[in-house]
Write a protein that holds these residues in place. Structure first.
Motif, PDB file in Angstrom:
ATOM      1  N   PRO A  81      39.627  17.201  19.981  1.00  0.00           N
ATOM      2  CA  PRO A  81      38.737  16.310  19.245  1.00  0.00           C
ATOM      3  C   PRO A  81      38.770  16.644  17.752  1.00  0.00           C
ATOM      4  O   PRO A  81      38.903  17.816  17.375  1.00  0.00           O
ATOM      5  CB  PRO A  81      37.353  16.618  19.828  1.00  0.00           C
ATOM      6  CG  PRO A  81      37.595  17.317  21.121  1.00  0.00           C
ATOM      7  CD  PRO A  81      38.896  18.034  20.963  1.00  0.00           C
ATOM      8  N   THR A  82      38.647  15.622  16.935  1.00  0.00           N
ATOM      9  CA  THR A  82      38.759  15.806  15.493  1.00  0.00           C
ATOM     10  C   THR A  82      37.787  14.888  14.749  1.00  0.00           C
ATOM     11  O   THR A  82      37.332  13.884  15.299  1.00  0.00           O
ATOM     12  CB  THR A  82      40.176  15.445  15.004  1.00  0.00           C
ATOM     13  OG1 THR A  82      40.500  14.122  15.421  1.00  0.00           O
ATOM     14  CG2 THR A  82      41.210  16.412  15.543  1.00  0.00           C
ATOM     15  N   PRO A 239      36.136  23.103  22.127  1.00  0.00           N
ATOM     16  CA  PRO A 239      35.464  21.828  22.380  1.00  0.00           C
ATOM     17  C   PRO A 239      35.498  21.429  23.851  1.00  0.00           C
ATOM     18  O   PRO A 239      34.884  20.442  24.235  1.00  0.00           O
ATOM     19  CB  PRO A 239      36.281  20.847  21.529  1.00  0.00           C
ATOM     20  CG  PRO A 239      37.647  21.440  21.457  1.00  0.00           C
ATOM     21  CD  PRO A 239      37.466  22.932  21.525  1.00  0.00           C
ATOM     22  N   LEU A 240      36.207  22.183  24.659  1.00  0.00           N
ATOM     23  CA  LEU A 240      36.270  21.869  26.097  1.00  0.00           C
ATOM     24  C   LEU A 240      34.980  22.336  26.766  1.00  0.00           C
ATOM     25  O   LEU A 240      34.289  23.215  26.266  1.00  0.00           O
ATOM     26  CB  LEU A 240      37.467  22.586  26.733  1.00  0.00           C
ATOM     27  CG  LEU A 240      38.821  22.290  26.101  1.00  0.00           C
ATOM     28  CD1 LEU A 240      39.920  23.090  26.795  1.00  0.00           C
ATOM     29  CD2 LEU A 240      39.138  20.800  26.157  1.00  0.00           C
ATOM     30  N   PRO A 241      34.656  21.731  27.913  1.00  0.00           N
ATOM     31  CA  PRO A 241      33.460  22.197  28.628  1.00  0.00           C
ATOM     32  C   PRO A 241      33.549  23.703  28.906  1.00  0.00           C
ATOM     33  O   PRO A 241      34.615  24.218  29.233  1.00  0.00           O
ATOM     34  CB  PRO A 241      33.500  21.385  29.923  1.00  0.00           C
ATOM     35  CG  PRO A 241      34.290  20.157  29.594  1.00  0.00           C
ATOM     36  CD  PRO A 241      35.322  20.612  28.595  1.00  0.00           C
ATOM     37  N   TRP A 253      28.401  27.830  14.969  1.00  0.00           N
ATOM     38  CA  TRP A 253      27.171  28.312  14.341  1.00  0.00           C
ATOM     39  C   TRP A 253      26.369  29.227  15.264  1.00  0.00           C
ATOM     40  O   TRP A 253      25.762  30.194  14.793  1.00  0.00           O
ATOM     41  CB  TRP A 253      26.352  27.122  13.844  1.00  0.00           C
ATOM     42  CG  TRP A 253      27.074  26.373  12.750  1.00  0.00           C
ATOM     43  CD1 TRP A 253      28.207  26.780  12.087  1.00  0.00           C
ATOM     44  CD2 TRP A 253      26.728  25.100  12.192  1.00  0.00           C
ATOM     45  NE1 TRP A 253      28.580  25.841  11.159  1.00  0.00           N
ATOM     46  CE2 TRP A 253      27.695  24.787  11.197  1.00  0.00           C
ATOM     47  CE3 TRP A 253      25.698  24.182  12.427  1.00  0.00           C
ATOM     48  CZ2 TRP A 253      27.648  23.612  10.453  1.00  0.00           C
ATOM     49  CZ3 TRP A 253      25.660  23.013  11.675  1.00  0.00           C
ATOM     50  CH2 TRP A 253      26.622  22.732  10.696  1.00  0.00           C
ATOM     51  N   VAL A 313      36.991  20.028  15.664  1.00  0.00           N
ATOM     52  CA  VAL A 313      35.551  20.282  15.791  1.00  0.00           C
ATOM     53  C   VAL A 313      35.259  21.091  17.050  1.00  0.00           C
ATOM     54  O   VAL A 313      36.048  21.098  17.998  1.00  0.00           O
ATOM     55  CB  VAL A 313      34.741  18.966  15.856  1.00  0.00           C
ATOM     56  CG1 VAL A 313      34.834  18.210  14.537  1.00  0.00           C
ATOM     57  CG2 VAL A 313      35.206  18.088  17.013  1.00  0.00           C
ATOM     58  N   ALA A 315      32.381  21.824  20.265  1.00  0.00           N
ATOM     59  CA  ALA A 315      31.817  20.882  21.240  1.00  0.00           C
ATOM     60  C   ALA A 315      30.572  20.175  20.720  1.00  0.00           C
ATOM     61  O   ALA A 315      30.110  19.211  21.315  1.00  0.00           O
ATOM     62  CB  ALA A 315      31.491  21.616  22.539  1.00  0.00           C
ATOM     63  N   LYS A 316      30.045  20.651  19.593  1.00  0.00           N
ATOM     64  CA  LYS A 316      28.877  19.990  19.004  1.00  0.00           C
ATOM     65  C   LYS A 316      29.239  19.185  17.762  1.00  0.00           C
ATOM     66  O   LYS A 316      28.359  18.760  17.013  1.00  0.00           O
ATOM     67  CB  LYS A 316      27.824  21.045  18.645  1.00  0.00           C
ATOM     68  CG  LYS A 316      27.254  21.740  19.874  1.00  0.00           C
ATOM     69  CD  LYS A 316      26.328  22.868  19.472  1.00  0.00           C
ATOM     70  CE  LYS A 316      25.591  23.432  20.684  1.00  0.00           C
ATOM     71  NZ  LYS A 316      24.765  24.594  20.296  1.00  0.00           N
ATOM     72  N   GLY A 317      30.527  19.029  17.536  1.00  0.00           N
ATOM     73  CA  GLY A 317      30.963  18.210  16.410  1.00  0.00           C
ATOM     74  C   GLY A 317      30.998  18.934  15.083  1.00  0.00           C
ATOM     75  O   GLY A 317      31.167  18.307  14.039  1.00  0.00           O
TER      76      GLY A 317
END
Lengths: 445, 445
Positions: A81-82, A239-241, A253, A313, A315-317
């Motif tokens: 994801p980007t 970003p994967l589950p 963060w 990104v 997993a929370k963007g």
């Protein structure tokens, strides 16, 4: 196992575990040459569908190890994801070029330049250095004019390439712009700006220490230790589950909130990617914008970029401020021009000249150790400063990517590359003296 | 459970399981209004970080259910791997606009237009219909000039929006271009072009039957049946790592290899997304290009697009030809102009006029059943043909997205939308008569 402060650290591991297999795997075997490992020669992802042994997939988790790396650096968005760093609408501002005849002549003369690699015994030609360093794209701008532009491997004109830790320098530039504009006070402690940082080691560091990576924070990259911080960071950032039962931090963060101290803030420069992500959080908090949006608004749109860039990104963007960017060769050239010309491009000023002057001045070289190929260097605002005769400074990515700015020669050089090993220490001996040689050639022409 | 042939089928489920929760979840509750569910009002993803109840993340698996849907349609690349549909370098070709004063006057007059919703009892204004249908973007081009352009919800000028099953029409257009150019023979059986299709039900269908969705293939979307094909398709198509022990097909194309027959090829139109992905495979095999690259080369670059578009991919990098595209409003307007003007735009011909003539002519309405809001329609080359007085035809996405082309009125209308339910049957009654009303207004001005 890669040494401390190695390029493996510079890789900015944290996108996904896939990123972590690079250095180790590549270091074990004698790599194919640049020509042998050219993705078109290897046949990666050719055919509909490609044969199974030519497939590069994300679930395989080795898409970022050499030689697959040489394809994947141009296709990161196809795995992850980007977020877009938009160039906006309307027409880009073209770069200036000499006539076709002049351009061809310059290319031939630059390709034939020779230089002595650091600690080498035999001269090497400029063109040979491009292959020695697995170059995918090379752009040189002299006095505002593109004098050299070539594409190799997976990169074509109009393509885009992962810039890895060069991302840090763009994060640092955004931070420095906010400092110059009075939006960010670099003397404040991180906890004054991001109270949720809690009792993390970052809490008591100043923003300036974060920007210059002189924080005293623990971040180990010992790949053989399953409890090394790098693994925790990678799992947090993926970003994967998350795997079932995962109880660790989720996202860049949350990871930063639990960093432990190591040494004292301000004592020395330690190249640790987590500083860049801490800076990204600080920037977003004071500006109210994601670093992607800020890069678009302050850099990509106003500089007349030709292509959107993008950033991976979690997993929370949250964009990976320490290494997630992919961009086009020419737009990185525009960024270099902005740095060379102290904030101005296309006759417009995008930010105060003091921003670049601060970066170029560099930090305290006595705090800078562990980079034998940059003996007198320093690291300021996420930029590498060489403290050489030409006042050169650079953004640097771990597979040989760079924006190298030589103010004395009025030269901007951008290289995109996919060197098999994630260590600039192997790349610099045939790169830095080559850059110096081309700078001297251009000054004399 | 949604009825057969519903918009849920049109959703083109297959990107990830997240896509499957939409119709069911949204159908249970009275939805918030367009204004109430505006992502800026909801506060989705605001803050650094956003509060936990305002986060929209991919691992949650409900990012594509209403009301989160209204944010996610503009941010699909932040959840999933994607491939670029590049606009190329250089300057886009601007669309033509009237003066500011004329544009403002037209907007006011169009907003005030009234029409009678299908089977309705009270007139509705054009502007009210935009909210009734959760419109995110509306662009109307009349005689080559943009006469109306508004943005709502998550979409801003310069933003991009998921177009879902409109993707099929672009896949179909590419297929029809290859047919017109003699590269693709639509009378051939699928197995003649893709021998690996094996004993799949697709093997004995003609390319034309695949293009027009008159194949006899089993593809059930009964969400309450855990063995329904839709679930298998979703698992196959997911770009995320497969669960441990997974033995099913991996990717769109492996799924297509095991499709079972249902009915006879050629008997009737059945709206099944797997046809579009079968067509995508056929196109890539005969053209030697991914549908993303072909869309870039044949459409986005030569039509002077302002923005790159993109398409989601499976774990092997195969673009989702049945529903994966995201694009900008104006570029979809350019695509509509290309269709209206039978392959020409900006004074250049991009493909033979016969391509559009074939699509506009439509198919056999007697084979077309199950879409009460399109009573006399047909589906040809993945385009919806209304067989109305204006000869209108359209690309349609499942949350109300459309490119609606009215040749008699010389009008192109593009709507991007995020209607809570994945069923155009709910959207058409306040959309199709509104399009007719604005067409008549424009013809009379």
């Amino acid at each position: 196992m890669p040494p401390a402060n190695s390029g493996a650290a510079a890789l900015g591991l944290g996108i996904a575990l896939a990123f972590c297999s690079t250095a180790g795997a590549a270091a074990q075997t004698a790599p194919l040459s640049a020509q042998e490992s050219d993705p078109r020669v290897m046949g990666w992802m050719q055919g509909f569908p490609p044969p199974p042994d030519k497939l590069i997939t994300q679930p395989d988790s080795n898409y970022f190890s050499f030689p697959k790396l040489r394809w994947s650096v141009c296709h990161l968005r196809e795995f992850l994801p980007t977020e877009e760093i938009g160039r906006g609408l309307g027409a880009p501002v073209p770069l200036d070029y000499p006539t076709h005849a002049e351009f061809a002549d310059l290319r031939a003369r630059i390709d034939a330049l020779t230089f002595m690699p650091t600690n080498g015994t035999e001269e090497m030609t400029w063109e040979a250095s491009l292959y020695a360093n697995y170059t995918d794209g090379m752009l040189i701008i002299h006095k505002g004019e593109v004098v050299y532009e070539r594409y190799f491997g997976c990169l074509e004109e109009g393509g885009k390439h992962a810039i890895m830790s060069m991302t840090k320098s763009i994060t640092g530039l955004l931070g420095e712009i906010l400092v110059a504009e009075g939006v960010l006070d670099d003397t404040l402690l991180v906890r004054d700006i991001v109270p949720e940082i809690g009792d993390s080691a970052f809490a008591t560091a100043t923003v300036r220490q974060v920007m210059d990576m002189t924080t005293g924070v623990r971040y180990s990259e010992n790949y053989s230790d399953p409890n090394a911080d790098i693994w925790l960071y990678s799992r947090a950032a993926s970003p994967l589950p998350k795997p079932e039962g995962y109880r660790g931090p989720d996202g860049y963060w949350e990871y930063l909130q639990q960093v432990k101290p190591e040494g004292n803030h301000g004592d020395a420069f330690h190249y640790k990617t987590i500083n860049s992500d801490m800076l990204g959080w600080v920037i977003s908090r004071v500006s109210g914008k994601a670093v992607t949006d800020l890069a678009s608004e302050r850099l990509w749109r106003p500089m007349g970029a030709e292509q959107d860039a993008y950033q991976t990104v979690d997993a929370k963007g949250v964009p990976f401020a320490g290494g997630g960017m992919t961009a086009g060769l020419r737009d990185l050239g525009r960024l270099g021009l902005l740095m060379l010309n102290e904030g101005a491009i296309n006759g417009e000023r995008l930010f105060p000249a003091a921003v670049v002057q601060k970066i170029r001045a560099g930090g305290d070289p006595s705090k800078f150790k562990g980079f034998p190929t940059i003996p007198n260097g320093s690291y300021t605002s996420q930029w590498w400063v060489f403290h050489n005769d030409h006042g050169a400074f650079a953004a640097r990515g771990v597979h040989g990517q760079t924006i190298y700015i030589d103010p004395v020669a009025q030269m901007v050089l951008v290289r995109l590359a996919s060197y098999p090993r994630a260590q600039n220490g192997f790349i610099d001996p045939t790169s830095l003296p080559a850059y110096q040689a081309v700078a001297e050639f251009l000054m004399a022409r």
